[in-house]
Write a protein that holds these residues in place. Structure first.
Motif, PDB file in Angstrom:
ATOM      1  N   LYS A   7      36.364  39.004  48.384  1.00 22.79           N
ATOM      2  CA  LYS A   7      34.971  38.968  47.732  1.00 22.79           C
ATOM      3  C   LYS A   7      34.004  39.496  48.903  1.00 22.79           C
ATOM      4  CE  LYS A   7      35.597  34.908  44.697  1.00 22.79           C
ATOM      5  NZ  LYS A   7      35.742  33.549  45.109  1.00 22.79           N
ATOM      6  N   ILE A   8      34.348  39.118  50.132  1.00 23.77           N
ATOM      7  CA  ILE A   8      33.326  39.914  51.420  1.00 23.77           C
ATOM      8  C   ILE A   8      33.215  41.234  51.142  1.00 23.77           C
ATOM      9  CG2 ILE A   8      33.079  39.996  53.722  1.00 23.77           C
ATOM     10  CD1 ILE A   8      34.549  37.204  54.060  1.00 23.77           C
ATOM     11  N   ALA A  10      33.643  43.320  48.496  1.00 27.83           N
ATOM     12  CA  ALA A  10      33.079  43.800  47.374  1.00 27.83           C
ATOM     13  C   ALA A  10      31.592  43.605  47.419  1.00 27.83           C
ATOM     14  CB  ALA A  10      33.780  43.043  46.209  1.00 27.83           C
ATOM     15  N   ARG A  11      31.169  42.410  48.117  1.00 28.49           N
ATOM     16  CA  ARG A  11      29.622  42.165  48.085  1.00 28.49           C
ATOM     17  C   ARG A  11      29.022  42.741  49.234  1.00 28.49           C
ATOM     18  NH1 ARG A  11      30.500  35.847  47.525  1.00 28.49           N
ATOM     19  NH2 ARG A  11      31.185  35.741  45.442  1.00 28.49           N
ATOM     20  N   SER A  12      29.837  43.599  50.290  1.00 26.41           N
ATOM     21  CA  SER A  12      29.287  44.000  51.467  1.00 26.41           C
ATOM     22  C   SER A  12      28.207  45.085  51.068  1.00 26.41           C
ATOM     23  CB  SER A  12      30.367  44.732  52.270  1.00 26.41           C
ATOM     24  OG  SER A  12      30.916  45.860  51.979  1.00 26.41           O
ATOM     25  N   ARG A  13      27.429  45.658  51.967  1.00 28.30           N
ATOM     26  CA  ARG A  13      26.466  46.443  51.833  1.00 28.30           C
ATOM     27  C   ARG A  13      26.609  47.659  52.592  1.00 28.30           C
ATOM     28  NH1 ARG A  13      22.937  47.228  55.643  1.00 28.30           N
ATOM     29  NH2 ARG A  13      23.637  45.252  56.272  1.00 28.30           N
ATOM     30  N   VAL A 246      38.864  44.285  45.163  1.00 25.47           N
ATOM     31  CA  VAL A 246      37.683  44.822  45.206  1.00 25.47           C
ATOM     32  C   VAL A 246      37.108  45.684  43.816  1.00 25.47           C
ATOM     33  CG1 VAL A 246      36.038  46.397  46.561  1.00 25.47           C
ATOM     34  CG2 VAL A 246      37.682  45.101  47.665  1.00 25.47           C
ATOM     35  N   LEU A 249      36.083  43.484  41.341  1.00 27.16           N
ATOM     36  CA  LEU A 249      34.849  42.821  41.608  1.00 27.16           C
ATOM     37  C   LEU A 249      33.748  43.576  41.515  1.00 27.16           C
ATOM     38  CD1 LEU A 249      36.218  40.581  44.409  1.00 27.16           C
ATOM     39  CD2 LEU A 249      35.434  39.623  42.305  1.00 27.16           C
ATOM     40  N   ARG A 250      33.857  44.904  41.559  1.00 25.51           N
ATOM     41  CA  ARG A 250      32.678  45.731  41.580  1.00 25.51           C
ATOM     42  C   ARG A 250      32.306  46.334  40.351  1.00 25.51           C
ATOM     43  NH1 ARG A 250      30.650  47.107  47.147  1.00 25.51           N
ATOM     44  NH2 ARG A 250      30.179  49.452  46.204  1.00 25.51           N
TER      45      ARG A 250
END
Ligand code: APR
Ligand code: ZN
Length: 250
Positions: A7-8, A10-13, A246, A249-250
């Motif tokens: 999750k971390i 997949a959500r990272s910028r 990932v 999740l994306r």
């Protein structure tokens, strides 16, 4: 744990990876520390130094030829390919490595920062001559030769273009690595004991700026105390699972 890490990521910028010898262990390349890190009863720390090279350049070249042979026999493993895949997916922005083995490049990673040089490059000990042996097609010749390799320009002894203990890191690579670490909102730390500085500052910089630290290692390291998620296990087994998570999740 793995799900949280996924999750971390997949959500990272702006995610980066920081790797060490452990990521290449499953490719058959001995790590530096630990029981597999020995060569003829020498520890790498005794051979990878400017003093050792001054005292006994032949011994140091024998050590590097042995390492080059090991590396030539090796292929990237699923961990290297997973990082290349994460870059293709647009998740990972760069791989910062302490490794000199070229396996990230072989696996397809494009934005690669090599903090400790590259074992397939050599440079002269007295003039500015440098050579990339893979590009000049002289790797085999180098590995099979005995004695000391000489500079084709000035005849002085050549040395591996790697960073030895007590030596400064290549300035551009270090600056780029720090710049990336300052920008990153997470770092994936893979297979490093995290005790060799300044390289080991990278995860600390990310952490200090509020970014997350995800670590993959078969045992605890110098980075584990600041890790938000510690994934214990082999890089070649964990990273492909992370990529699949990932992707979902994306
Ligand atoms: N998967 C994940 N981690 C692993 C694996 C594996 N299959 N196998 C070993 N490791 C871990 C070990 O637990 C250890 O923490 O990889 C790490 C290897 O540590 P080192 O041998 O110290 O390598 P590294 O951290 O890259 O060393 C840093 O020191 O000798 C100098 O310049 C050299 O770049 C090197 C620097
Ligand atoms: Zn020269």
């Amino acid at each position: 744990m793995l799900g949280h890490a996924g999750k971390i990521l997949a959500r990272s910028r702006f995610a980066i990876a920081f790797t060490g010898a452990g990521i290449s262990a499953e490719s058959g390349i001995p790590t530096f520390r630990g029981s597999n890190g020995l060569w003829r009863n020498y520890r790498a720390e005794e051979l990878a130094t400017p003093e050792a090279f001054r005292r006994n350049p032949r011994l140091v070249w024998d050590f590097y030829r042995w390492r080059m042979r090991k590396i030539l026999e090796a292929k990237p493993n699923p961990a290297h390919y997973s990082l290349a895949e994460l870059e293709k997916m647009g998740v990972l922005k760069a791989v910062i490595t302490q490794n000199v083995d070229d396996l990230h490049r072989e696996a397809g990673t494009k934005n690669l920062i090599e903090l400790h040089g590259n074992i397939f490059r050599v440079r002269c000990t007295s003039c500015p001559y440098r050579e990339n042996l893979k590009e000049s097609g002289r790797v085999r010749e180098f590995v099979e030769a005995e004695g000391l390799p000489r500079c084709p320009r000035c005849g002085s002894i050549l040395r591996p273009d790697v960073v030895w203990f007590g030596e400064a890191l290549p300035r551009e690579a270090l600056e780029e690595a720090f710049r990336l670490a300052e920008k990153a909102d997470m770092v994936l730390v893979v297979g490093t004991s995290g005790v060799v500085y300044p390289a080991a500052y990278i995860p600390h910089i990310v952490k200090e700026r509020g970014g997350k630290v995800i670590e993959v290692n078969v045992e605890k390291s110098g980075i584990t105390p600041i890790a938000d998620v510690f994934l214990r296990g082999k890089a070649g087994e964990i990273l492909p699972k992370l990529v699949e998570l990932v992707r979902g999740l994306r």
